[in-house]
Design an enzyme around this catalytic site. Structure first.
Site, PDB file in Angstrom:
ATOM      1  CB  CYS A 131      45.852 -14.488  39.087  1.00 33.62           C
ATOM      2  SG  CYS A 131      47.622 -14.336  39.369  1.00 33.62           S
ATOM      3  CB  CYS A 134      47.657 -11.159  39.083  1.00 36.98           C
ATOM      4  SG  CYS A 134      48.228 -12.715  38.447  1.00 36.98           S
ATOM      5  CG  ASP A 135      43.776 -10.042  40.016  1.00 34.88           C
ATOM      6  OD1 ASP A 135      44.308  -9.211  39.262  1.00 34.88           O
ATOM      7  OD2 ASP A 135      43.261 -11.091  39.610  1.00 34.88           O
TER       8      ASP A 135
END
Ligand code: NAP
Length: 307
Positions: A131, A134-135
């Protein structure tokens, strides 16, 4: 005994809950991850009524709306199995507890597809993640690779470029399938480099990721040094519970649904990324639409069955 158990706490599930609540159905909504895949969207620019909203904020609104009804019971729990019984269906949770419902809506979404190359599993969580949006924040000032050519990869590259020093967007073809909106965004960034018509054959590392190996040379080498590898090559529908109940899947492993979102098993419906509805176009708008239809489908079914 609930009238309906909605499995999945994402866009489709929450929408189905809003509709079933307004049909006065006693509704259980249960899943493992509140917000589902929606919370991974950094910027949502195609949810009607919101010009620009973050995925987690949008999903928080969905949840607040769904649980605002007295006849909606939310539960965060892992479901081990769903079985048919005389009255309907029994959901058994990992902790051994259970609930019963007359009908089920699977809004279980999908899981990220893995590439299956050497080093991928070994360095998962040590530089390899699934992701980018997200990261990316953890790779401030670093060099990263984003793999794929769809919305997830191209949006992911654009978001990663906001913090990373350099982003290599590596895609197996020369054309992206992503929305032109996101393609324009990556084209605007001067710290994104396209590595096209190229496959990654290995993730290399030493305790943590140090680079990727390519199936052809790029800038005179078949390796690129990176600190992070975001694999964004699509998803696989989460059909395990539904398949065990006997729901049919199509050749792409999506649950087969009719116009009312009913699956092949009586009393079982599906909505969102897990279904083969909406021409496989996995969007907030289509997931919400399918959730609404599934809520209506359950209402009609219960009336017809006199339940
Ligand atoms: P996707 O649209 O299925 O794209 C997957 C990408 O990965 C494709 O470019 C594909 O290449 C590539 N790929 C697949 N298998 C591969 C392999 N084994 N090796 C190398 N490359 C591989 O998946 P997605 O981008 O995750 O999007 C999934 C759905 O979510 C889509 O419906 C998308 O519209 C939606 N989504 C929407 C948004 C948004 O609206 N902002 C954001 C994220 C996702 P090819 O192009 O060659 O097939």
């Amino acid at each position: 005994m609930f009238d309906v158990a909605i499995v999945g706490l994402g866009c489709a599930g929450y929408t189905a809950a809003i509709y079933s609540a307004r049909y006065k159905l006693d509704t259980l909504i249960v899943g493992e991850t509140e917000g589902g895949m929606g919370i991974t969207a950094a910027e949502v620019g195609n949810w009607p009524g919101e010009i620009d909203i973050k995925g987690p904020d949008l999903m928080e609104k969905f949840k607040a709306h769904a649980v605002s009804f007295d006849n909606v019971t939310p539960k965060v729990s892992r479901i081990d199995k769903i079985e048919k019984n005389r009255e309907g269906f029994k959901l058994t949770y990992q902790n051994g507890e259970s609930d019963e419902a007359k009908t089920v809506i699977f809004a279980t979404g999908s899981d990220k597809r893995h590439l299956g190359i050497p080093g991928e599993d070994e360095f998962s969580g040590k530089g390899v993640t699934y992701c980018a949006t997200c990261d990316a924040f953890f790779y401030k000032g670093k060099d990263v690779a984003v793999l794929g050519g769809g919305d997830s990869a191209v949006e992911g590259a654009a978001i990663a470029a906001q913090v990373a020093n350099k982003v290599y967007l590596i895609h197996r073809r020369s054309e992206f399938r992503a929305e032109p909106f996101w393609v324009d965004k990556v084209n605007e960034k001067d710290n994104i480099e396209f590595v096209l018509d190229t496959n990654v054959t290995e993730v290399i590392g030493d305790q943590v990721v140090i680079g990727v190996k390519l199936d052809k040379e790029f800038n005179g080498s078949d390796e690129i040094a990176v600190d992070g590898v975001f694999i964004e090559i699509g998803s696989i529908p989460s059909t395990q519970l539904a398949e065990k109940l006997g729901c049919e899947v199509d050749e792409q492993k999506h649950l087969k649904v009719g116009a009312d979102m009913a699956t092949s098993v009586k009393g079982v419906f599906a909505a969102g990324d897990v279904s083969n509805g909406s021409n496989y176009f996995a969007q907030f708008a289509t997931a919400a639409g399918e959730g609404a239809v599934a809520g209506n489908g359950v209402f009609n079914y219960l009336q017809e069955e006199g339940k």
